[in-house]
Motif scaffolding. Sequence first.
Motif, short mmCIF file in Angstrom:
data_model
loop_
_atom_site.label_atom_id
_atom_site.label_comp_id
_atom_site.label_asym_id
_atom_site.label_seq_id
_atom_site.Cartn_x
_atom_site.Cartn_y
_atom_site.Cartn_z
N ILE A 12 3.26 -14.17 -5.70
CA ILE A 12 3.87 -13.22 -6.62
C ILE A 12 4.44 -12.01 -5.89
N ARG A 13 3.99 -11.75 -4.66
CA ARG A 13 4.54 -10.63 -3.90
C ARG A 13 6.02 -10.83 -3.62
N LYS B 290 8.02 -11.90 -5.68
CA LYS B 290 8.70 -11.54 -6.94
C LYS B 290 8.76 -10.02 -7.10
N GLY B 291 8.27 -9.29 -6.08
CA GLY B 291 8.31 -7.84 -6.13
C GLY B 291 7.16 -7.22 -6.88
N VAL B 292 6.05 -7.93 -7.03
CA VAL B 292 4.89 -7.44 -7.78
C VAL B 292 3.71 -7.26 -6.83
N GLY B 293 3.10 -6.08 -6.87
CA GLY B 293 1.89 -5.82 -6.10
C GLY B 293 0.68 -5.80 -7.01
N ILE B 294 -0.41 -6.44 -6.60
CA ILE B 294 -1.63 -6.51 -7.41
C ILE B 294 -2.74 -5.75 -6.68
N TYR B 295 -3.38 -4.83 -7.40
CA TYR B 295 -4.46 -4.04 -6.81
C TYR B 295 -5.73 -4.27 -7.64
N ASN C 161 3.81 -4.31 -2.00
CA ASN C 161 3.67 -5.56 -2.75
C ASN C 161 2.75 -6.55 -2.03
N ARG C 162 2.10 -6.11 -0.94
CA ARG C 162 1.15 -6.97 -0.23
C ARG C 162 -0.26 -6.82 -0.81
#
Length: 523
Positions: free
Chosen positions: A292-293, A295-300, A26-27
Amino acid sequence: MFDKERGLYIAHCANGALSITGKMANRHGLIAGATGTGKTVTLQVMAETFCQAGVPCFMADMKGDLSGISQVGKLSGFIEKRLPEFGIENPEFQACPVRFFDVFGEQGHPMRATISQMGPQLLSRLLQLNETQDGVLNIVFRIADERGLLLLDLKDLRQMLDWVSQHAKEYTTKYGNISIASIGAIQRALLQLESQGADKFFGEPSFDIYDLMQTEGGKGVMNVLAADKLMMQPKLYSTFLLWLLSELYSTLPEVGDMDLPKLVFFFDEAHMLFDGTSKALLDKIEQVIRLIRSKGVGIYFITQSPTDIPENILGQLGNRVQHALRAYTPKDQKAVKTAADTFRANPEFKTDEAIMNLETGEALVSFLDPKGAPSVVERAKILFPLSQIGAVSEGQRLDIIKQSRIYGKYDTPVDRESAFEVLIAEAEKEKELSAETTDASTEKKTEGKKKSGMMSKVMKAIITAVTSTFATILGTYISDKVTGKKTKSKTSGTGRVVKNATSAATRTITKELTRDILGNLVK
């Protein structure tokens, strides 16, 4: 692929398997590289690895290639050659559970948002408004909130803009000048947006983000957005995905670092998110990505060069996969140097030289270790997908859509009472009241004219009678003087005048009243 021994296994180098640490997934991350170097396959490998670990993903499918993740892959000559390199003997090819989405509702479940959910800031970016127009749009939203009017679709916003333009003077002292020219410019921008098909996106039922975080049979559902048509409107594409991120950020609870993320969000063609973005909105994007990380969300992000991403945001992308870059110009060479500097150096090779010599499917890889520090960059080969590489047929897509658990949930648009209906009703009432007032005023004037006309006729009759009577008396008097005759009369001259005038007035009034009564009876 995912297994207990190697975890989120993505690539293989001379030193062994390279896996994303679950707690660090999630980083956020970056997949970069020139066109044709294997970015899409890398995205597919990552997504299906998360899927096998039970983590749902969201991804935009630019060319339809990612739809193949819904089908079982098969062994090819290329894959067979690489099996020994990865230490894999009998790969278990498998499909992922998939849900297809489409903003336009043509190649998947519709995805909608209301005008209010989008908000004035994102909408201003979508409409490409200047600072003055942006201020007017914010005022319109504020007035709608104060009046309790729902802004759900484009016709609601258009009607609200029209109403504010007609009542602009009422709000000038409270909010400042509301330029009619700015409102006109916003209306034109809305018309252009509607012609691009964006009217299908705004409305209800609005999309529930929890539908993105589902699992089936222990696997995370792959949410694939058909973006081939959406890509033709870059602002709509990037604003829509930014709205989706904002919804996730504002809705999901804080969970901190989990063993695996709740959702992984792949943002393809990421440079579109930052092109022409205002400083205020860029600050908001940076805030969302940073927080947002938790919140348990990872963005790629997937893009051609790391330089496409602002430095403040690039520094938050811990998991990196860098495919080959070409350096034919000084600008390209600078981009290669920048990309190389973002990695933790490996003494075995020069990073900038390696970037220009990578083969298709090969990449420089650096993932975060369990403590959150970037690992030394490795030159590695990305694993092959276990699902199908390439697009599915239209029949296969349609079958998957119909078998989806959310089939029918968003397919039929709902148009409930909102700002458009309320303001139209108010306008009709105002029109009726205005018509009643006009009719009453006209009737009053008509009655006045009738009375005035009757009095005029009565006075005319009286004057005629008096004149006639005086003329008769005068004629008789002159005749008597000439002939010497004396007329005997029981009634004096003055009495005759009054009598004749009264008689004439009475006859006139009687005649007019009779006409009026008969006229009303005929009506």
